[in-house]
Motif scaffolding. Structure first.
Motif, short mmCIF file in Angstrom:
data_model
loop_
_atom_site.label_atom_id
_atom_site.label_comp_id
_atom_site.label_asym_id
_atom_site.label_seq_id
_atom_site.Cartn_x
_atom_site.Cartn_y
_atom_site.Cartn_z
N GLU A 1 51.81 39.04 -19.82
CA GLU A 1 53.01 38.40 -20.34
C GLU A 1 54.25 38.91 -19.63
OE1 GLU A 1 55.32 37.70 -24.62
OE2 GLU A 1 53.40 38.77 -24.55
N ARG A 2 54.32 40.23 -19.44
CA ARG A 2 55.49 40.80 -18.78
C ARG A 2 55.62 40.32 -17.33
NH1 ARG A 2 54.35 45.99 -19.42
NH2 ARG A 2 53.71 46.41 -17.27
N ALA A 3 54.46 40.16 -16.66
CA ALA A 3 54.46 39.77 -15.25
C ALA A 3 54.66 38.27 -15.06
CB ALA A 3 53.16 40.20 -14.59
N GLY A 4 54.51 37.47 -16.11
CA GLY A 4 54.61 36.02 -15.97
C GLY A 4 53.40 35.42 -15.27
N ALA A 5 52.25 36.09 -15.40
CA ALA A 5 51.01 35.58 -14.79
C ALA A 5 50.37 34.58 -15.74
CB ALA A 5 50.05 36.74 -14.51
N ARG A 6 50.30 33.33 -15.32
CA ARG A 6 49.85 32.25 -16.22
C ARG A 6 48.49 31.69 -15.83
NH1 ARG A 6 55.03 30.86 -14.81
NH2 ARG A 6 54.24 29.11 -13.57
N ASN A 7 47.88 32.17 -14.76
CA ASN A 7 46.60 31.59 -14.33
C ASN A 7 45.43 32.55 -14.59
OD1 ASN A 7 47.38 33.45 -12.36
ND2 ASN A 7 46.35 32.34 -10.71
N VAL A 8 45.55 33.35 -15.64
CA VAL A 8 44.52 34.34 -15.96
C VAL A 8 43.94 34.07 -17.33
CG1 VAL A 8 44.01 36.79 -16.29
CG2 VAL A 8 45.67 36.10 -14.55
N GLN A 9 42.62 33.98 -17.39
CA GLN A 9 41.89 33.95 -18.65
C GLN A 9 41.21 35.30 -18.82
OE1 GLN A 9 39.06 30.87 -19.51
NE2 GLN A 9 40.26 29.28 -18.45
N VAL A 10 41.41 35.93 -19.96
CA VAL A 10 40.73 37.20 -20.24
C VAL A 10 39.42 36.88 -20.94
CG1 VAL A 10 40.88 39.43 -21.38
CG2 VAL A 10 42.95 38.38 -20.43
N ARG A 11 38.33 37.34 -20.35
CA ARG A 11 37.00 37.10 -20.92
C ARG A 11 36.41 38.42 -21.40
NH1 ARG A 11 34.14 32.43 -19.11
NH2 ARG A 11 35.62 30.70 -18.93
N ALA A 12 36.75 38.81 -22.60
CA ALA A 12 36.21 40.05 -23.17
C ALA A 12 34.78 39.82 -23.63
CB ALA A 12 37.07 40.50 -24.35
N PRO A 13 33.89 40.81 -23.44
CA PRO A 13 32.51 40.65 -23.88
C PRO A 13 32.43 40.56 -25.40
CG PRO A 13 32.92 42.92 -23.22
CD PRO A 13 34.14 42.14 -22.83
N ARG A 14 31.50 39.75 -25.89
CA ARG A 14 31.34 39.57 -27.33
C ARG A 14 29.87 39.73 -27.70
NH1 ARG A 14 35.75 37.12 -29.77
NH2 ARG A 14 37.34 36.31 -28.34
N ARG A 15 29.62 40.64 -28.64
CA ARG A 15 28.27 40.87 -29.16
C ARG A 15 27.26 41.07 -28.03
NH1 ARG A 15 27.87 36.34 -34.05
NH2 ARG A 15 29.66 37.11 -35.25
N GLY A 16 27.68 41.88 -27.07
CA GLY A 16 26.77 42.22 -25.98
C GLY A 16 26.70 41.19 -24.88
N GLU A 17 27.35 40.03 -25.05
CA GLU A 17 27.34 38.99 -24.02
C GLU A 17 28.63 39.07 -23.20
OE1 GLU A 17 24.86 36.98 -23.32
OE2 GLU A 17 23.63 37.79 -24.94
N GLY A 18 28.50 38.79 -21.91
CA GLY A 18 29.66 38.88 -21.05
C GLY A 18 30.60 37.70 -21.14
N GLY A 19 30.14 36.58 -21.68
CA GLY A 19 30.98 35.40 -21.79
C GLY A 19 31.31 34.77 -20.46
N LEU A 20 30.41 34.90 -19.49
CA LEU A 20 30.68 34.39 -18.14
C LEU A 20 29.64 33.39 -17.66
CD1 LEU A 20 31.60 37.83 -16.47
CD2 LEU A 20 33.19 36.13 -17.39
N ALA A 21 28.80 32.89 -18.55
CA ALA A 21 27.69 32.03 -18.14
C ALA A 21 28.17 30.79 -17.39
CB ALA A 21 26.88 31.61 -19.37
N ASP A 22 29.33 30.26 -17.75
CA ASP A 22 29.82 29.05 -17.09
C ASP A 22 30.32 29.29 -15.67
OD1 ASP A 22 31.87 30.59 -18.38
OD2 ASP A 22 33.28 28.95 -18.02
N LEU A 23 30.40 30.58 -15.26
CA LEU A 23 30.92 30.90 -13.93
C LEU A 23 29.82 31.17 -12.91
CD1 LEU A 23 33.89 33.26 -14.90
CD2 LEU A 23 33.92 30.79 -14.51
N VAL A 24 28.57 31.12 -13.33
CA VAL A 24 27.47 31.39 -12.40
C VAL A 24 27.51 30.38 -11.25
CG1 VAL A 24 24.95 31.42 -12.13
CG2 VAL A 24 26.02 32.46 -14.16
N GLY A 25 27.55 30.90 -10.04
CA GLY A 25 27.56 30.07 -8.84
C GLY A 25 28.83 29.26 -8.64
N ALA A 26 29.93 29.62 -9.33
CA ALA A 26 31.13 28.78 -9.30
C ALA A 26 32.36 29.44 -8.69
CB ALA A 26 31.48 28.35 -10.73
#
Length: 433
Positions: A276-301
């Motif tokens: 927020e302080r830096a004005g960076a607007r193109n970042v999604q934070v993907r915190a792990p949830r219940r042991g999952e990385g939350g990155l399955a949609d990024l495989v090979g992408a």
């Protein structure tokens, strides 16, 4: 507090660190809470004494003939601060909470302090068990390189080009004696104060408003060597507090998408306020949830996967001198396993002709060139980009001069580049059908 009382407090903090084997910052914080009469200048001065002693712990103990906190403080006053016997004796007066007067033996050792004949691990102030690893990397520059790791580090900041130019920031921070960094086109270097303290940035408008971010010049260069372009899909797999994520967002001009992730979601907590302080607007934070990385949609992408790999941190000893004395051989073995696992995980997300930037703040070959070689041996669809090509692609051709002689990649160190120690290697995936 008088100067001698600050010396006594530093000795007390070192005793706590030794007894409880914990980070210096924690011991200093607890001391401050237990001694609320000490003002901010007192606490800062005590911290500076403690860190000076930790930086030169081995050599200080060598010249004073023993390794206890009192001896190490005395050695640091001689080797780091250059005090004379008379000046040190005035601090060790035994009066008004100052340490007890120096013994005759202490006076003799202090006056004749010399590192002549000291073994390499003492002269370079690093754990003896690491000597074979350092010697394999540095050879005849062993002591020069490791001694540089024991020096105080300046404060570097990266100018956030989403909000400001370097010329404007340089002018705005002139009162802190800011100067341009020699290698990073986005960096400014703020020297330590005459008392050896870091400049007070927290209240500076440029920092508060996100126009500059604290980031070592080496870390800035590592992010730039990724050559991230506007519009790309980027995964910062070990984002932590987000220093390199912010640098990538600025390089990409807020265009495209960055996914900031970390195996430990707690390390991501500072990133939200920083974005927020830096004005960076193109970042999604993907915190792990219940042991999952939350990155399955990024495989090979992903066009780019940034790995700021878990490592021993040997390159950052200027800033974390206590860490080197807590480090044990088992930690290196664990980090090597973590690095191999992280590299293998990163490969899943790279699309054809995409790339991995592998970064460590370590100077050990075992964590750097050896890990790249091991990865390439089992991933024939990847190849390493040469150091000069990597540097030119990032618009930093001068960094080709710091190519590793032990394999692909660039090596930075306090002795050679004036930065913290970093290793950076770029891997590209072949154009699969």
């Amino acid at each position: 507090m008088i100067a001698g009382a600050r010396i006594a407090a530093a000795i007390e903090v070192l005793e706590d660190i030794d007894e409880r084997r914990r980070p210096a910052a924690d011991a200093l914080k607890d001391w401050g809470l237990a001694h609320r009469f000490a003002g901010s200048k007192d606490r800062s001065a005590i911290g500076s004494l403690v860190f000076d002693a930790l930086r030169r712990r081995a050599s200080s103990a060598f010249v004073m003939g023993e390794a206890g906190p009192r001896a190490v403080i005395l050695g640091a006053l001689r080797l780091v601060r250059g005090l004379s016997l008379e000046e040190a004796s005035a601090l060790f007066s035994g009066e008004a909470h100052a340490p007890a007067p120096m013994s005759e033996k202490e006076r003799e050792l202090f006056a004749s302090a010399s590192l002549e004949g000291a073994p390499a691990h003492v002269a370079g102030d690093f754990p003896a068990w690491l000597e074979p690893s350092f010697a394999a990397v540095f050879e005849d520059r062993l002591i020069a390189e490791t001694s540089a790791l024991a020096e105080r580090a300046p404060v570097d900041v990266r100018v956030n080009t989403l909000k400001c130019s370097r010329d404007k920031a340089l002018l705005s921070l002139a009162h802190l004696n800011a100067a341009v960094t020699p290698l990073s086109p986005l960096g400014l270097r703020l020297p330590l104060t005459p008392e050896g303290r870091n400049p007070a940035l927290a209240a500076e408008p440029d920092y508060v408003k996100g126009r500059v971010e604290v980031q070592d010049e080496g870390s800035q260069l590592a992010a730039m060597l990724a050559a991230a372009k506007p519009g790309e899909q980027v995964l910062d797999l070990c984002a932590g507090a987000g220093g390199k994520t912010l640098a990538l967002a600025a390089l990409m001009q807020n265009k495209g998408q960055i996914y900031a992730s970390d195996s430990d979601g707690r390390r991501l907590m500072p990133i939200y306020a920083r974005l927020e302080r830096a004005g960076a607007r193109n970042v999604q934070v993907r915190a792990p949830r219940r042991g999952e990385g939350g990155l399955a949609d990024l495989v090979g992408a992903c066009d780019l996967v940034m790995i700021d790999a878990p490592c021993t941190g040997t390159g950052a000893w200027r800033r974390n001198p206590d860490a080197k004395w807590r480090m044990r051989p088992g930690a290196l073995e664990q980090r090597i396993a973590d690095q191999d696992q992280t590299l293998a995980a990163a490969a899943r997300f790279v699309k054809p002709r995409g790339r991995i930037l592998y970064v460590t703040c370590s100077l050990l070959r075992e964590e750097n060139e050896d890990r790249i070689a091991a990865f390439l041996a089992i991933h024939p669809d990847f190849h390493a980009v040469g150091a000069q090509e990597m540097a030119e692609n990032a618009g930093l051709p001068q960094l080709g001069a710091f190519a590793s002689s032990m394999g692909p990649g660039v090596r930075l160190s306090p002795a050679t580049t004036g930065t913290d120690g970093f290793f950076i290697a770029l891997l590209t995936r072949s154009n699969l059908s």
